[in-house]
Every structure is written in C-alpha cells, then in structure tokens.
Design a protein around this motif. Structure first.
Motif, PDB file in Angstrom:
ATOM      1  N   SER A   7      -5.786   0.112   3.002  1.00 26.57           N
ATOM      2  CA  SER A   7      -5.171  -1.185   3.310  1.00 26.57           C
ATOM      3  C   SER A   7      -5.919  -1.770   4.175  1.00 26.57           C
ATOM      4  O   SER A   7      -5.839  -1.432   5.504  1.00 26.57           O
ATOM      5  CB  SER A   7      -3.639  -1.139   3.526  1.00 26.57           C
ATOM      6  OG  SER A   7      -3.241  -2.428   3.808  1.00 26.57           O
ATOM      7  N   ALA A  64       0.807   4.331  -2.892  1.00 31.39           N
ATOM      8  CA  ALA A  64       0.579   5.474  -2.457  1.00 31.39           C
ATOM      9  C   ALA A  64       1.844   6.563  -3.022  1.00 31.39           C
ATOM     10  O   ALA A  64       1.630   7.494  -3.492  1.00 31.39           O
ATOM     11  CB  ALA A  64       0.337   5.744  -1.140  1.00 31.39           C
ATOM     12  N   PRO A  98      -0.669   9.356   6.540  1.00 26.95           N
ATOM     13  CA  PRO A  98      -1.745   7.949   6.695  1.00 26.95           C
ATOM     14  C   PRO A  98      -2.220   8.089   7.962  1.00 26.95           C
ATOM     15  O   PRO A  98      -2.151   9.159   8.899  1.00 26.95           O
ATOM     16  CB  PRO A  98      -0.669   7.206   6.613  1.00 26.95           C
ATOM     17  CG  PRO A  98       0.722   7.776   7.276  1.00 26.95           C
ATOM     18  CD  PRO A  98       0.321   9.447   6.905  1.00 26.95           C
ATOM     19  N   VAL A 134      -2.269   6.877   2.592  1.00 23.92           N
ATOM     20  CA  VAL A 134      -2.698   5.577   2.980  1.00 23.92           C
ATOM     21  C   VAL A 134      -3.679   5.712   4.166  1.00 23.92           C
ATOM     22  O   VAL A 134      -3.410   6.309   5.175  1.00 23.92           O
ATOM     23  CB  VAL A 134      -1.478   4.748   3.180  1.00 23.92           C
ATOM     24  CG1 VAL A 134      -1.909   3.284   3.502  1.00 23.92           C
ATOM     25  CG2 VAL A 134      -0.478   4.690   2.168  1.00 23.92           C
ATOM     26  N   ALA A 180       0.767  -1.169  -0.049  1.00 22.44           N
ATOM     27  CA  ALA A 180       0.020  -0.034  -0.091  1.00 22.44           C
ATOM     28  C   ALA A 180       0.743   1.239   0.087  1.00 22.44           C
ATOM     29  O   ALA A 180       0.660   2.142  -0.917  1.00 22.44           O
ATOM     30  CB  ALA A 180      -0.916  -0.008   1.124  1.00 22.44           C
TER      31      ALA A 180
END
Length: 354
Positions: free
Chosen positions: A169, A155, A257, A195, A151
């Motif tokens: 994810s 990204a 993230p 993410v 992931a």
C-alpha cells in the motif's frame, strides 16, 4: 563480490538531504547487473512518461491535469521490483509510476489519463483514480489514507483463502494524520496480515510541510501498533528494493506488516495546476539540493553508458507510440455516462439474504 553482481547500495548513516536524514535499511541485498539495468529502464520510462504527460496537459489532451511523480521514480521502481506478479498494489493520487512499475500497459494508462475509451478503466478513472486488475493494481485512491484499510481487507481475504500474496500500500506523508490509515495499521498488526505499507514522504502534503503537519514521527505511528518500521533513502532504487524485499519476505512468511518511510521528493508541484498558479511554499534552492541526488542519476551510474543510450532511445520510441495511441483514441460517448454505476451480475455470499 561474485561476477555479475554489483556492490549493494548503501546510505551513509546520518546523510542529510535538504535537512532530512536518510537512514539505511537494516539489510543489504546484492543487486545483479541485469536488475540494475532493469531498474534504470523502469525509472527512465516513468520519468519520460510523466514528462510526456505534462506535455499533453499543456496541449489540452489531458484536461484534468495530473499529479506528477517526477523525482520519486526510485520508490515505484524499487518497491514493485521486489513483488511477485501475483502480489497486489494499492496506489494513491500520485500513482502513475506505481502502475507502470507493476506492469500496466503504458499506452492504455496514458489513454486513461486522457479520458479515452481505450484506457484501462475506459477513461472513467482518469489520472486520479486508475486501477488495473490485470497488473494487480486494485485501486488508486484519491481519498488520502484510505488505501491502508482496503489493503488490510485484501490481505485478510488472501490469508483466509491460503493465498500467499502480499499487499503493498503506497501513500504519502499527508496520509499519516488520517484516522483511516491508523485503523488499517491496527487491523494489519492485530491479525498479522501480509501488508507492506510504503509512505512516500516527499515533504509536502499539497503545500503543507511535513514538519508543520506531523506530530512525532511517521515511523512512530507504525511502532505504536508493534509494526516493524524504518526510514529508507527513497532516492536510491536499490536501497528501496532491499528494504521492500525484506518486508515482503517477512509478510509472506507470516511475520505480519511493515511500515517503510521513503524519504523522497517531487520536483514538480503537487498538481499541474501549479503551472498556472505559482504557489510559493518552497524555495528553488531546496528543489536544487534534492536534484543533486536525482534518483535517475544515481541509478545511471550503475549502468554502462552504451546500455543507457540504447534504453533512452528505445524509451523515446516507445513513448511516441504511447502518445499516438492515447491521442488518436476516441473520447467517451455522453450517452454511456451512466454505465457502470452499479455492479452487474452481483451474487451475495452463501448464507447471506437480501
């Protein structure tokens, strides 16, 4: 409250479910009535899809068995509803609900699970490793925890290309002790990648209780890398949707993230193999206590009875066709067994010599 909008879902602070505290998301997002209906439709379809798949396992049509996600439908439905069509999902071995919620053709998914050539991966991925690039599901990895690094890579590539897509994810609580997952967290945080990490904490890694496997907390692993991390009631699709929508907005806006620990539960065994081997690692009372907050029942209270009846009937009709398509589709020819071992037409990046 504006007309056509229902009250946002909330979770009481300190709510206890089978000894697990469900913590509300920090933001509440009003959910339109139409969206509440669609969430119910998606969850109902996932629930019945999995139940029909179990029937095919019993009938010998799905020879490999499956990892059912029954009980966890709110996570798949709520999370994927917060994504744009161009966003990317990476799934796990318990991933049928993720694919369905992201838009995979259910007939081709069931055919894939049954090992038929009409499947989304021509029967080669099966129930365990399906991928569907047309729906933005890049892979379902059975090697626990490794999707986090993939992931981060996807990204990073999107960010370098100026592509505003977000990567979500999914992984289970069994993945949080894997080094590869922490390496993915580190890169995502270091480079502020778009993410959203979603941990479906269903309390058991196969048969190992989470409290016997995880030192500290799941969210603490994200916090150690400076990743905003929170615990979410994974039994309520609208609470899930609100939390993921907030994280997606942050990621798309350059905020990096997030880690969301979804407290949820699987009603069936880790794998349908448990229908043959009765493993005793949890009590029926625990299962029953979680069923008191069945995610499908929670969402059903937000949908008019007539709408539920219409949706339920249509789901059955649709799944009759899904099953028929899968069962009637041809099996692979053994002569083609070695096809696709190597990529065709591989071209290296400019400046790379072979």
């Amino acid at each position: 409250m504006p007309e056509g909008v229902v009250a946002p879902a909330k979770v009481a602070e300190g709510l206890e479910v089978a000894g697990i505290t469900a913590v509300p998301t920090s933001v509440t997002v009003p959910v339109a009535v139409a969206d509440s209906v669609e969430l119910y439709r998606t969850m109902r379809f996932i629930r019945r899809f999995e139940e029909r798949a179990i029937e095919l396992v019993r009938a010998g049509e799905i020879f490999s068995g499956i990892h059912p996600c029954i009980g966890q439908e709110a996570v798949a439905a709520g999370a994927c509803a917060a994504l744009d069509p161009g966003d990317i999902v990476l799934s796990s071995h318990r991933g049928h609900g993720h694919l369905l919620a992201k838009g995979t053709d259910p007939s081709r998914l069931m055919a894939e699970m049954a090992g038929r050539v009409t499947g989304i991966d021509k029967g080669r991925g099966g129930s365990f490793h399906p991928s569907d690039f047309t729906a933005g599901v890049y892979n379902s990895t059975g090697t626990v925890g490794h999707g986090a690094g993939i992931a981060a890579g996807i990204a990073w590539a999107a960010a370098k290309a100026g592509d505003p897509k977000v990567v979500l994810s999914f992984f289970g609580d069994g993945a949080v002790t894997q080094g590869a997952l922490l390496e993915g967290f580190n890169l995502a945080a270091l480079w502020q990648l778009p993410v959203v990490y979603v941990c479906e904490n269903n309390r058991y890694a196969t048969t190992l209780p989470v409290e016997a496997a995880v030192a500290g907390t799941i969210t603490g692993r994200g916090e150690a890398f400076g990743i905003p991390s929170s615990v979410v009631d994974g039994q309520d699709a609208e609470v899930v949707h609100a939390a993921v929508a907030e994280a997606v907005e942050r990621a798309r806006g350059g905020g990096g993230p997030s880690l969301l620990e979804m407290r949820t539960y699987r009603y069936h065994g880790h794998h349908t193999f448990e229908m043959l081997v009765r493993l005793r690692y949890r009590e029926q009372a625990e299962i029953d206590s979680w069923k008191e907050r069945d995610p499908l029942d929670i969402q059903a209270t937000r949908v008019a009875e007539a709408d539920r009846a219409r949706i339920d009937a249509q789901v059955e009709l649709d799944l009759d066709e899904v099953v028929r398509f899968a069962v009637d589709s041809p099996r692979p020819d053994p002569a083609d067994a070695t096809d696709h071992y190597h990529a065709d037409g591989f071209r290296p990046r400019p400046g790379v010599s072979l």
